[in-house]
Write a protein that holds these residues in place. Sequence first.
Motif, PDB file in Angstrom:
ATOM      1  N   GLY A   1       2.976  -1.211  -3.856  1.00 35.53           N
ATOM      2  CA  GLY A   1       1.806  -0.062  -3.666  1.00 35.53           C
ATOM      3  C   GLY A   1       1.608   0.965  -4.796  1.00 35.53           C
ATOM      4  O   GLY A   1       0.746   1.854  -4.189  1.00 35.53           O
TER       5      GLY A   1
ATOM      6  N   ASP B   1      -7.577   5.218   5.222  1.00 32.24           N
ATOM      7  CA  ASP B   1      -7.637   3.368   5.014  1.00 32.24           C
ATOM      8  C   ASP B   1      -6.332   3.123   5.367  1.00 32.24           C
ATOM      9  O   ASP B   1      -5.671   1.656   5.450  1.00 32.24           O
ATOM     10  CB  ASP B   1      -7.753   3.635   3.488  1.00 32.24           C
ATOM     11  N   LEU B   2      -5.456   3.334   4.978  1.00 34.12           N
ATOM     12  CA  LEU B   2      -3.640   3.491   5.146  1.00 34.12           C
ATOM     13  C   LEU B   2      -3.108   2.682   6.544  1.00 34.12           C
ATOM     14  O   LEU B   2      -2.048   2.421   6.809  1.00 34.12           O
ATOM     15  CB  LEU B   2      -2.808   4.418   4.409  1.00 34.12           C
TER      16      LEU B   2
ATOM     17  N   PHE C   1       0.701  -1.450   0.118  1.00 35.30           N
ATOM     18  CA  PHE C   1       0.006  -0.290  -0.514  1.00 35.30           C
ATOM     19  C   PHE C   1       0.861   0.908   0.319  1.00 35.30           C
ATOM     20  O   PHE C   1       2.045   1.181   0.361  1.00 35.30           O
ATOM     21  CB  PHE C   1      -1.080   0.145   1.132  1.00 35.30           C
ATOM     22  N   ASN C   2       0.075   2.236  -0.512  1.00 34.20           N
ATOM     23  CA  ASN C   2       1.164   3.533  -0.801  1.00 34.20           C
ATOM     24  C   ASN C   2       0.695   4.047  -1.144  1.00 34.20           C
ATOM     25  O   ASN C   2      -1.315   4.896  -1.878  1.00 34.20           O
ATOM     26  CB  ASN C   2       2.333   3.820  -1.444  1.00 34.20           C
ATOM     27  N   ASN C   3       0.856   5.538   0.075  1.00 32.76           N
ATOM     28  CA  ASN C   3       0.066   7.471  -0.522  1.00 32.76           C
ATOM     29  C   ASN C   3       0.528   7.444  -1.510  1.00 32.76           C
ATOM     30  O   ASN C   3       1.461   8.106  -1.800  1.00 32.76           O
ATOM     31  CB  ASN C   3       0.017   8.188   0.049  1.00 32.76           C
TER      32      ASN C   3
ATOM     33  N   ILE D   1      -3.842   0.708  -1.827  1.00 34.66           N
ATOM     34  CA  ILE D   1      -3.819  -1.317  -1.416  1.00 34.66           C
ATOM     35  C   ILE D   1      -3.683  -1.922  -2.814  1.00 34.66           C
ATOM     36  O   ILE D   1      -4.777  -1.556  -3.806  1.00 34.66           O
ATOM     37  CB  ILE D   1      -5.511  -1.324  -0.825  1.00 34.66           C
TER      38      ILE D   1
ATOM     39  N   ALA E   1     -11.513  -0.372   2.784  1.00 30.78           N
ATOM     40  CA  ALA E   1     -11.429   1.178   2.862  1.00 30.78           C
ATOM     41  C   ALA E   1     -13.117   1.802   2.706  1.00 30.78           C
ATOM     42  O   ALA E   1     -13.483   1.643   2.467  1.00 30.78           O
ATOM     43  CB  ALA E   1     -10.432   1.329   1.701  1.00 30.78           C
TER      44      ALA E   1
ATOM     45  N   PRO F   1      -4.606   7.682  -2.291  1.00 34.78           N
ATOM     46  CA  PRO F   1      -3.991   6.339  -0.554  1.00 34.78           C
ATOM     47  C   PRO F   1      -4.299   5.251  -1.832  1.00 34.78           C
ATOM     48  O   PRO F   1      -5.317   5.060  -2.747  1.00 34.78           O
ATOM     49  CB  PRO F   1      -5.137   6.677  -0.124  1.00 34.78           C
TER      50      PRO F   1
END
Length: 236
Positions: free
Chosen positions: A203, A158-159, A123-125, A136, A175, A134
Motif C-alpha cells: 500500500g 476508490d479504495l 492499497f492504503n490511505n 493503489i 480510480a 489514497p
Amino acid sequence: MTENIIPAEKPFFDVVAFDKQKHHIASLDLSPANKNFTEKDFSSIEALNRFIDHEFAETEASYLIGGYGETRNMYLRSSLFDENLKTAEVIKDAPRNIHLGIDIWAPAHTLVFAMMDGIVHSFNNNNNFGDYGPTIILAHDYNGSKLYSLYGHLAVNDLSNLTIGKPVKGGEAIAHFGAEEENGNWPPHLHFQIIKEIGEWEGDFPGVCKAMEKEEFLERCPSPHRFLPMLADCAV
C-alpha cells in the motif's frame, strides 16, 4: 467499448484518457533548474495551486507531465521527506528530494486506468501531510517477471471496493485523481511509478529518495515513459 475502458496497444495502456487528436501534453519542470518555480511557489497549497493553474493557462495543455528522476526542493514543505530510507534517522542536511515516478497533473476526478492486466497487490490511505493519500499498487506478470505499478494521490472512495488479489484488466478504470483535501494536500495529480522489486512494502513505496540513494532506486524504479503509449512521441 465502455467509457470505463480505454483502448491502446497491448500490453500497455495509458493511465489517463488520451486522444492525440484532442489532447495536448506539456512538460512541467519542478526542479531548481526552473527559475520560474521558486520557494514562494510551494510555500503553501494555495501558492502551488496558483503555479499549476498558471502553467495550464500558459501551455493550454490537457495534461502537465514530468518529474522522473527530478530533484525537487518542494518536499521541504513536509517533514515526511526528512527521513532516510535506510534507517529511521532524521537527517536534515540530506533530505529526500529525488522523484522516482512521473506526475500527471489534471483536474480532480480525472479517471485513472490500469497500465496492463494484473491484480491488486495492495492499497492504503497514506494520509500524512505531503504523502500519497489514497494509493493503489497493482502486480503484473511481464516477460516472465513480476512488475508493479503504483498509483498515488487518488480519491478516498476508490479504495472502498478493493480486495487483495482482485483481477484488473489493462485499460480498466480503477480510480480518480483525488482533491487536495484527500490526496496528501497537493494540487490534483497522479503519481505513477513502476517498481521492479517491491520487497515487503504494501500500500506504499517510496516515491522520493535521497541523492545518495538515487542510482539504487532509479534501477529499482525504471522510467514509466516506456510503459505509457501517450508518451511515445512526446519529449516530456
